[in-house]
Design a protein around this motif. Structure first.
Motif, mmCIF file in Angstrom:
data_model
loop_
_atom_site.group_PDB
_atom_site.id
_atom_site.type_symbol
_atom_site.label_atom_id
_atom_site.label_comp_id
_atom_site.label_asym_id
_atom_site.label_seq_id
_atom_site.Cartn_x
_atom_site.Cartn_y
_atom_site.Cartn_z
ATOM 1 N N GLN A 192 0.059 -42.001 22.220
ATOM 2 C CA GLN A 192 -0.493 -41.034 21.262
ATOM 3 C C GLN A 192 -1.973 -41.285 20.996
ATOM 4 O OE1 GLN A 192 1.995 -40.965 17.780
ATOM 5 N NE2 GLN A 192 3.461 -39.568 18.755
ATOM 6 N N THR A 193 -2.342 -42.554 20.893
ATOM 7 C CA THR A 193 -3.763 -42.860 20.664
ATOM 8 C C THR A 193 -4.600 -42.391 21.850
ATOM 9 O OG1 THR A 193 -3.075 -44.804 19.446
ATOM 10 C CG2 THR A 193 -5.390 -44.706 20.050
ATOM 11 N N ALA A 194 -4.102 -42.650 23.065
ATOM 12 C CA ALA A 194 -4.843 -42.252 24.266
ATOM 13 C C ALA A 194 -4.993 -40.723 24.296
ATOM 14 C CB ALA A 194 -4.135 -42.749 25.518
ATOM 15 N N ARG A 195 -3.906 -40.042 23.995
ATOM 16 C CA ARG A 195 -3.961 -38.581 23.964
ATOM 17 C C ARG A 195 -5.008 -38.111 22.960
ATOM 18 N NH1 ARG A 195 2.031 -37.526 23.519
ATOM 19 N NH2 ARG A 195 2.484 -38.304 25.605
ATOM 20 N N GLY A 196 -4.978 -38.720 21.787
ATOM 21 C CA GLY A 196 -5.927 -38.365 20.724
ATOM 22 C C GLY A 196 -7.373 -38.554 21.169
ATOM 23 N N GLU A 197 -7.595 -39.581 21.980
ATOM 24 C CA GLU A 197 -8.969 -39.844 22.440
ATOM 25 C C GLU A 197 -9.281 -39.097 23.721
ATOM 26 O OE1 GLU A 197 -10.353 -43.858 22.581
ATOM 27 O OE2 GLU A 197 -9.238 -44.441 20.792
ATOM 28 N N GLY A 198 -8.269 -38.412 24.269
ATOM 29 C CA GLY A 198 -8.467 -37.657 25.499
ATOM 30 C C GLY A 198 -8.697 -38.546 26.718
ATOM 31 N N ILE A 199 -8.085 -39.727 26.729
ATOM 32 C CA ILE A 199 -8.228 -40.607 27.901
ATOM 33 C C ILE A 199 -6.850 -41.023 28.406
ATOM 34 C CG2 ILE A 199 -10.518 -41.505 27.305
ATOM 35 C CD1 ILE A 199 -9.139 -43.980 26.153
ATOM 36 N N GLU A 200 -6.827 -41.603 29.599
ATOM 37 C CA GLU A 200 -5.581 -42.119 30.163
ATOM 38 C C GLU A 200 -5.167 -43.360 29.375
ATOM 39 O OE1 GLU A 200 -3.545 -41.173 32.689
ATOM 40 O OE2 GLU A 200 -4.713 -39.305 32.651
ATOM 41 N N VAL A 201 -3.851 -43.520 29.230
ATOM 42 C CA VAL A 201 -3.382 -44.651 28.431
ATOM 43 C C VAL A 201 -3.784 -45.995 29.062
ATOM 44 C CG1 VAL A 201 -1.047 -44.581 29.449
ATOM 45 C CG2 VAL A 201 -1.386 -45.609 27.198
ATOM 46 N N ARG A 202 -3.832 -46.036 30.379
ATOM 47 C CA ARG A 202 -4.230 -47.281 31.044
ATOM 48 C C ARG A 202 -5.690 -47.627 30.726
ATOM 49 N NH1 ARG A 202 -1.699 -50.528 34.352
ATOM 50 N NH2 ARG A 202 0.036 -49.097 34.637
ATOM 51 N N GLU A 203 -6.483 -46.578 30.645
ATOM 52 C CA GLU A 203 -7.907 -46.799 30.323
ATOM 53 C C GLU A 203 -8.047 -47.355 28.897
ATOM 54 O OE1 GLU A 203 -10.139 -43.183 30.937
ATOM 55 O OE2 GLU A 203 -11.838 -44.002 29.818
ATOM 56 N N LEU A 204 -7.254 -46.791 27.984
ATOM 57 C CA LEU A 204 -7.267 -47.284 26.604
ATOM 58 C C LEU A 204 -6.846 -48.758 26.569
ATOM 59 C CD1 LEU A 204 -7.347 -46.531 23.467
ATOM 60 C CD2 LEU A 204 -4.866 -46.307 23.674
ATOM 61 N N ALA A 205 -5.769 -49.056 27.289
ATOM 62 C CA ALA A 205 -5.248 -50.432 27.305
ATOM 63 C C ALA A 205 -6.291 -51.392 27.888
ATOM 64 C CB ALA A 205 -3.958 -50.485 28.113
ATOM 65 N N ASP A 206 -6.900 -51.001 28.993
ATOM 66 C CA ASP A 206 -7.898 -51.876 29.634
ATOM 67 C C ASP A 206 -9.087 -52.124 28.713
ATOM 68 O OD1 ASP A 206 -6.385 -52.080 31.898
ATOM 69 O OD2 ASP A 206 -7.549 -50.643 33.087
#
Ligand code: ME8
Length: 515
Positions: A58-72
């Motif tokens: 959900q956070t990744a979606r909110g930021e408009g990025i891929e979840v893997r990118e958020l995690a990295d």
């Protein structure tokens, strides 16, 4: 073979930046790990990030990025934090690593083989923020039209096909374990809460999800990913190499998991039940520490009072920050952070206390003893009493650290600083310079030796400043363990030019009560 000691922090959700609560948990765990190493133990200290689950998506979606990118991106910040806090962790685990998928699937298979996993459908109130389901009677519909769970986070209705873990079958076994291992849960208040909770009986736990695929696939049924808490808790096992043969196998079971009080249930009910089911040994202890508040308020992004640990370390010094958190807040209780409190505490205990003690002793030696460890004659009972004080202080600290009472360990060590202050005032070496220079040397030797002893003991808490103090009394790198309390400084050893180690914090002009 020395005793092994395996200690962990919780693994943080990298759906945002690390905050001071994360730094707090990490710092205390680091001090416990360092203390055990200095005590000659074979230590493995693990920390890391918990990257799966719907919250990350959900956070990744909110930021408009891929979840893997958020995690990295955020995992890198958490890893940077361990360095900024002068951490000594031996590993940093990310739950998106291949090694972790393998361990999760292996523990799942063990639990399934043991008959503890079955398929059914699930409906209930789900808190995305906590990644946990609640019964309707645990939730509350408030005036804002939103339903909240018992920890005050919003819940939403969810229905899905799910695998279940037969948690209900473990209530008695868990109660029996708590009974036979009274130290399994600390502090005592947390233990009592958990025992009371389990006595009311446990329901089976939904342990898979089909509505998203950001997780570890269930072996044999890849439409399901594992519930993030199975995945998260298993990190502690992954890092020991299980189920493969690995040099780190010797570390399981963990000696202590250091976690925050909000996740005690997961660590003291779910985790031991999973391990019992998989026929694996249980961790020896789980300690649920308190929460840090900003001047009494809960830190939250919406209030805008989240404290950035990088800034704090930069502004006050990392050792000052570490000292403050460990000395100010009895570990286990909630605590408060404020600019005034940190300035007052570090100026009183570090700048005016330990720092001043070292500085005045070492500068007198530089001036009056040719910059060498003084060649003293006989030491008096007073001298020996001060030098000897470190031994019971370390013993008290060791007993305190064994039950994670870090504040008590620091209290015992700093009592020696206070004793040394009284000693130097009573002995007045500055007056002895003319009247009895031989006696002055004995007093200054006693002071240098006391500084060495205190600095040996403060290493786990303030590693960088303690190393500087030990450099100032010319202690070689390989003579800095607790066993070295048995030796003494050798008269005649050259000392470097004394330098201040704990600068006094001075308010910048016109700066309010910021930071
Ligand atoms: O709970 N003060 O992650 P997390 C003190 N991923 N401690 C605090 C705190 C505060 N203000 N806020 C959080 C998770 N913590 C899970 C853990 S473990 C297998 C999975 C503590 O990022 C919190 O209690 O929300 C927890 O121990 C740790 O920081 C990580 O919190």
């Amino acid at each position: 073979m020395s005793d092994k000691f395996y200690i962990t922090t919780a693994i943080s959700y990298p759906n945002g930046q690390p905050h001071i609560g994360h730094a707090y948990e990490f710092i205390v765990t680091d001090a416990l790990a360092r203390f055990a190493r200095l005590d000659g133990k074979d230590v493995f200290f693990l920390t890391g990030t918990d990257e799966h689950g719907i919250k990350m998506l959900q956070t990744a979606r909110g930021e408009g990025i891929e979840v893997r990118e958020l995690a990295d991106r955020n995992a890198a910040r958490f890893e940077a934090m361990t360095e900024a806090m002068s951490g000594s962790n031996d590993d940093f685990i990310r739950t998106t690593e291949d090694r972790h998928r393998r361990t999760c699937q292996a523990i799942w298979e063990r639990m399934a083989t043991n008959g503890d996993i079955y398929k059914d459908s699930y409906a209930g109130w789900y808190s995305v923020r906590e990644e946990a389901y609640y019964d309707e009677d645990e939730t509350e519909l408030r005036d804002d039209g939103v339903r909240y769970g018992p920890q005050g986070t919003p819940v939403e209705w969810m229905e899905e096909e799910s695998y279940f873990f037969r948690l209900s079958a473990y209530a008695d076994k868990l109660l029996d374990h708590y009974e036979r291992h009274p130290d399994f849960i600390g502090p005592e208040t947390r233990r009592n809460e958990i025992v009371a909770f389990v006595r009311r009986g446990l329901k089976d736990l939904s342990v898979s999800r089909t509505t998203f695929d950001w997780g570890v696939p269930v072996p044999g049924d890849e439409r399901h990913v594992m519930y993030v808490w199975i995945d998260a808790l298993t990190n502690y096992l992954t890092a020991t190499g299980w189920p493969d043969e690995h040099a780190r196998n010797r570390f399981w079971p963990a000696d202590v998991h250091i976690i925050g009080k909000d996740i005690t249930r997961f660590h003291t009910i779910y985790w031991p039940a999973f391990l019992m089911s998989a026929d694996l040994p249980l961790p020896k202890r789980v300690f649920g520490h308190g929460f840090l508040f900003n001047k009494g308020e809960k830190m939250s992004k919406s209030v805008g009072n989240v404290v950035d640990p990088f800034q704090i370390a930069d502004h006050y010094g990392v050792d000052q920050m570490r000292y403050f958190f460990m000395r100010e807040v009895p570990f286990g209780n909630d605590g408060n952070y404020s600019h005034d409190a940190i300035v007052q505490r570090t100026n009183a205990d570090l700048a005016n206390g330990l720092g001043n003690l070292a500085q005045r002793s070492l500068s007198m030696i530089a001036k009056n003893c040719d910059g060498k460890v003084p060649d003293h004659g006989a030491l008096t009972d007073e001298d020996e009493a001060l030098i000897g004080a470190a031994v019971p202080a370390l013993e008290t600290a060791r007993e305190a650290m064994a039950v994670q009472a870090v504040h008590k360990a620091l209290e015992a060590i700093f009592a020696v600083v206070a004793q040394a202050d009284r000693y130097i005032d009573a002995q007045a070496p500055w007056a002895l310079r003319k009247t009895d220079p031989e006696r002055m040397k004995a007093v200054l030797y006693t002071m240098a030796e006391t500084v060495r002893r205190i600095a040996l003991m403060t290493q786990p808490f303030m590693p960088d400043a303690s190393a500087k103090l030990l450099d100032l009394v010319a202690v070689p790198e390989d003579a800095r363990t607790f066993a070295d309390l048995e030796t003494r400084l050798v008269a005649g050893t050259d000392l470097p030019k004394p330098q201040g180690v704990f600068p006094r914090y001075v308010e910048a002009e016109n700066a309010g009560q910021g930071a």
